[in-house]
Enzyme design. Structure first.
Site, PDB file in Angstrom:
ATOM      1  N   LYS A   9     -14.570  -0.628 -12.102  1.00  0.00           N
ATOM      2  CA  LYS A   9     -14.993  -1.861 -11.426  1.00  0.00           C
ATOM      3  C   LYS A   9     -15.638  -2.837 -12.420  1.00  0.00           C
ATOM      4  O   LYS A   9     -15.441  -4.058 -12.335  1.00  0.00           O
ATOM      5  CB  LYS A   9     -15.948  -1.524 -10.275  1.00  0.00           C
ATOM      6  CG  LYS A   9     -15.246  -0.840  -9.104  1.00  0.00           C
ATOM      7  CD  LYS A   9     -14.305  -1.798  -8.399  1.00  0.00           C
ATOM      8  CE  LYS A   9     -13.223  -1.140  -7.613  1.00  0.00           C
ATOM      9  NZ  LYS A   9     -12.293  -2.067  -6.981  1.00  0.00           N
ATOM     10  N   ASP A  50       3.510   1.481  -4.514  1.00  0.00           N
ATOM     11  CA  ASP A  50       2.569   2.241  -5.339  1.00  0.00           C
ATOM     12  C   ASP A  50       2.279   1.383  -6.570  1.00  0.00           C
ATOM     13  O   ASP A  50       3.168   1.138  -7.394  1.00  0.00           O
ATOM     14  CB  ASP A  50       3.198   3.586  -5.729  1.00  0.00           C
ATOM     15  CG  ASP A  50       2.235   4.456  -6.527  1.00  0.00           C
ATOM     16  OD1 ASP A  50       1.245   3.927  -7.071  1.00  0.00           O
ATOM     17  OD2 ASP A  50       2.488   5.675  -6.609  1.00  0.00           O
ATOM     18  N   TYR A 108     -15.098   5.340 -11.168  1.00  0.00           N
ATOM     19  CA  TYR A 108     -15.031   4.194 -10.247  1.00  0.00           C
ATOM     20  C   TYR A 108     -15.879   3.042 -10.800  1.00  0.00           C
ATOM     21  O   TYR A 108     -15.422   1.897 -10.863  1.00  0.00           O
ATOM     22  CB  TYR A 108     -15.528   4.635  -8.865  1.00  0.00           C
ATOM     23  CG  TYR A 108     -15.552   3.528  -7.836  1.00  0.00           C
ATOM     24  CD1 TYR A 108     -14.382   3.084  -7.239  1.00  0.00           C
ATOM     25  CD2 TYR A 108     -16.760   2.924  -7.466  1.00  0.00           C
ATOM     26  CE1 TYR A 108     -14.403   2.063  -6.303  1.00  0.00           C
ATOM     27  CE2 TYR A 108     -16.789   1.910  -6.520  1.00  0.00           C
ATOM     28  CZ  TYR A 108     -15.608   1.483  -5.948  1.00  0.00           C
ATOM     29  OH  TYR A 108     -15.635   0.463  -5.018  1.00  0.00           O
ATOM     30  N   ASP A 137       0.858  -1.186   0.000  1.00  0.00           N
ATOM     31  CA  ASP A 137       0.000   0.000   0.000  1.00  0.00           C
ATOM     32  C   ASP A 137       0.893   1.233   0.000  1.00  0.00           C
ATOM     33  O   ASP A 137       2.057   1.158   0.378  1.00  0.00           O
ATOM     34  CB  ASP A 137      -0.898  -0.028   1.263  1.00  0.00           C
ATOM     35  CG  ASP A 137      -2.150   0.819   1.130  1.00  0.00           C
ATOM     36  OD1 ASP A 137      -2.028   2.033   0.902  1.00  0.00           O
ATOM     37  OD2 ASP A 137      -3.254   0.267   1.281  1.00  0.00           O
TER      38      ASP A 137
HETATM   39  N1  LIG Z   1     -16.251   0.433   0.893  1.00  0.00           N
HETATM   40  C1  LIG Z   1     -17.198  -0.180   0.220  1.00  0.00           C
HETATM   41  O1  LIG Z   1     -18.387  -0.110   0.596  1.00  0.00           O
HETATM   42  C2  LIG Z   1     -16.857  -1.008  -0.990  1.00  0.00           C
HETATM   43  C3  LIG Z   1     -17.908  -1.545  -1.750  1.00  0.00           C
HETATM   44  C4  LIG Z   1     -17.613  -2.308  -2.854  1.00  0.00           C
HETATM   45  C5  LIG Z   1     -16.285  -2.554  -3.206  1.00  0.00           C
HETATM   46  N2  LIG Z   1     -15.295  -2.007  -2.451  1.00  0.00           N
HETATM   47  C6  LIG Z   1     -13.925  -2.285  -2.866  1.00  0.00           C
HETATM   48  O2  LIG Z   1     -13.169  -2.729  -1.745  1.00  0.00           O
HETATM   49  C7  LIG Z   1     -11.817  -2.286  -1.884  1.00  0.00           C
HETATM   50  C8  LIG Z   1     -11.433  -1.471  -0.655  1.00  0.00           C
HETATM   51  O3  LIG Z   1     -12.300  -0.363  -0.590  1.00  0.00           O
HETATM   52  P1  LIG Z   1     -12.238   0.694   0.605  1.00  0.00           P
HETATM   53  O4  LIG Z   1     -13.539   1.370   0.621  1.00  0.00           O
HETATM   54  O5  LIG Z   1     -11.709   0.013   1.811  1.00  0.00           O
HETATM   55  O6  LIG Z   1     -11.176   1.724  -0.023  1.00  0.00           O
HETATM   56  P2  LIG Z   1     -10.139   2.715   0.705  1.00  0.00           P
HETATM   57  O7  LIG Z   1     -10.053   3.950  -0.120  1.00  0.00           O
HETATM   58  O8  LIG Z   1     -10.446   2.852   2.156  1.00  0.00           O
HETATM   59  O9  LIG Z   1      -8.798   1.892   0.585  1.00  0.00           O
HETATM   60  C9  LIG Z   1      -8.078   1.806  -0.595  1.00  0.00           C
HETATM   61  C10 LIG Z   1      -6.644   1.479  -0.248  1.00  0.00           C
HETATM   62  O10 LIG Z   1      -5.891   1.499  -1.474  1.00  0.00           O
HETATM   63  C11 LIG Z   1      -4.701   2.197  -1.222  1.00  0.00           C
HETATM   64  N3  LIG Z   1      -4.189   2.777  -2.469  1.00  0.00           N
HETATM   65  C12 LIG Z   1      -4.694   3.814  -3.179  1.00  0.00           C
HETATM   66  N4  LIG Z   1      -3.917   4.075  -4.237  1.00  0.00           N
HETATM   67  C13 LIG Z   1      -2.889   3.178  -4.202  1.00  0.00           C
HETATM   68  C14 LIG Z   1      -1.754   2.954  -5.023  1.00  0.00           C
HETATM   69  N5  LIG Z   1      -1.493   3.713  -6.087  1.00  0.00           N
HETATM   70  N6  LIG Z   1      -0.930   1.942  -4.687  1.00  0.00           N
HETATM   71  C15 LIG Z   1      -1.163   1.170  -3.600  1.00  0.00           C
HETATM   72  N7  LIG Z   1      -2.222   1.342  -2.779  1.00  0.00           N
HETATM   73  C16 LIG Z   1      -3.067   2.350  -3.075  1.00  0.00           C
HETATM   74  C17 LIG Z   1      -5.066   3.282  -0.207  1.00  0.00           C
HETATM   75  O11 LIG Z   1      -3.930   3.792   0.480  1.00  0.00           O
HETATM   76  C18 LIG Z   1      -6.010   2.526   0.700  1.00  0.00           C
HETATM   77  O12 LIG Z   1      -5.339   1.878   1.761  1.00  0.00           O
HETATM   78  C19 LIG Z   1     -11.765  -1.458  -3.174  1.00  0.00           C
HETATM   79  O13 LIG Z   1     -11.297  -2.254  -4.225  1.00  0.00           O
HETATM   80  C20 LIG Z   1     -13.199  -1.050  -3.394  1.00  0.00           C
HETATM   81  O14 LIG Z   1     -13.490  -0.813  -4.730  1.00  0.00           O
HETATM   82  C21 LIG Z   1     -15.541  -1.232  -1.370  1.00  0.00           C
END
Ligand SMILES: NC(=O)c1ccc[n+]([C@@H]2O[C@H](COP(=O)([O-])OP(=O)(O)OC[C@H]3O[C@@H](n4cnc5c(N)ncnc54)[C@H](O)[C@@H]3O)[C@@H](O)[C@H]2O)c1
Length: 262
Positions: free
Chosen positions: A155, A60, A151, A37
């Site tokens: 997805k 990254d 987004y 991350d």
């Molecule tokens: N939160 C929800 O309700 C939900 C619903 C459906 C799907 N999702 C999916 O679950 C996953 C996590 O979602 P979340 O809500 O916890 O997201 P979040 O934004 O809280 O976490 C995303 C993580 O990705 C990291 N990140 C961002 N850019 C990066 C990069 N260039 N390199 C490495 N790491 C990087 C961030 O630092 C963070 O820790 C995602 O794939 C999201 O699409 C979430």
């Protein structure tokens, strides 16, 4: 419970709540885990909480060299790679007004970062005789949502990419699947709700048959299952960990037939 004894997993985006809970599920199943991350403080903290079988490697996923370095660090520390979970994402999205730069940035993180990670992890997985990859889709990749574009499109693309990766990597004994969560208790939902779980459930509950948000460890448990040999018959598919969100059509819970008879 899934058994991942002697397996090694990389979880991109592992510093956030869903990634952390996913890493925890993999660890509990017996795997060694690398959290990859850009969020250094949260990543170090998460790894420390999860104990000696979990390490953090700042990565990254938009930078090929950093992906290479993450894989190299994983192999050096734990001896190989068996599983890759692509959790990392950006919510950068200006809907229909998104600029070209915003499109390219969002797709670079959400789609291309995971695609290149998969490409680069194939060689070490071949050395282990195969592997399992889990990409993160979303309900947003399946249903239109007001104000969303980048987004949602990324997805939807991930769900399609998963099928193609599965087809192309099947000869290497590498299975590729995706999970598509519904609204999940996560950093994002915690922040927008002011850390008010009851409020978040009140708003999101009616969108799901289970009447509440999905739990991050429900997502993690599904990922651990997909990484394990229990899921040996599954590849190229998507598992909707969405509490029934996509099972509901426009009629929702309204009984239209009764309304016609009124
Ligand atoms: N939160 C929800 O309700 C939900 C619903 C459906 C799907 N999702 C999916 O679950 C996953 C996590 O979602 P979340 O809500 O916890 O997201 P979040 O934004 O809280 O976490 C995303 C993580 O990705 C990291 N990140 C961002 N850019 C990066 C990069 N260039 N390199 C490495 N790491 C990087 C961030 O630092 C963070 O820790 C995602 O794939 C999201 O699409 C979430």
């Amino acid at each position: 419970m899934a058994d991942l004894t002697n397996k090694v997993a990389i979880v991109s985006g592992g510093a956030t709540m869903i990634g952390w809970k996913t890493a925890e599920a993999l660890r509990d199943a017996g795997a060694k885990v690398v959290l990859a991350d850009i969020a250094e403080e949260a990543g170090e903290e998460a790894a420390e909480k999860l104990g000696p079988d979990v390490i953090f490697q700042r990565t990254d996923i938009t930078d090929d060299e950093q992906i290479d370095a993450c894989i190299a660090a994983t192999v050096e520390r734990f001896g190989g790679v068996d599983c890759l979970v692509n959790v990392a994402c950006t919510y950068l999205d200006n809907g229909i007004d998104s600029t070209r730069d915003e499109w390219l940035t969002a797709l670079n993180v959400n789609l291309v970062g995971g695609a290149i990670f998969v490409q680069k992890v194939v060689a070490p997985m071949r050395e282990r005789g195969g592997g399992a990859i889990v990409n993160f889709g979303s309900i947003s990749g399946k249903r239109a949502q007001l104000g969303r574009m980048l987004y949602a499109v990324s997805k939807a693309a991930i769900i399609g990419m998963t099928r193609n990766q599965a087809l192309n990597l099947a000869p290497d004994n590498i299975r590729v699947n995706s999970v598509s969560p519904g609204w999940t208790w996560s950093n994002v939902i915690r922040d927008v709700s002011g850390d008010d779980r009851a409020k978040a459930d009140l708003v999101a509950g009616p969108l799901h048959l289970i009447g509440r948000l999905v739990e991050p460890d429900e997502v993690g448990a599904t990922v651990a299952f997909l990484c394990s040999d229990d899921a040996s018959g599954l590849t190229g598919t998507d598992i909707a960990v969405d509490g029934g969100y996509t099972a509901i059509g426009p009629e929702q819970k309204v009984d239209q037939v009764s309304k016609l008879m009124e």
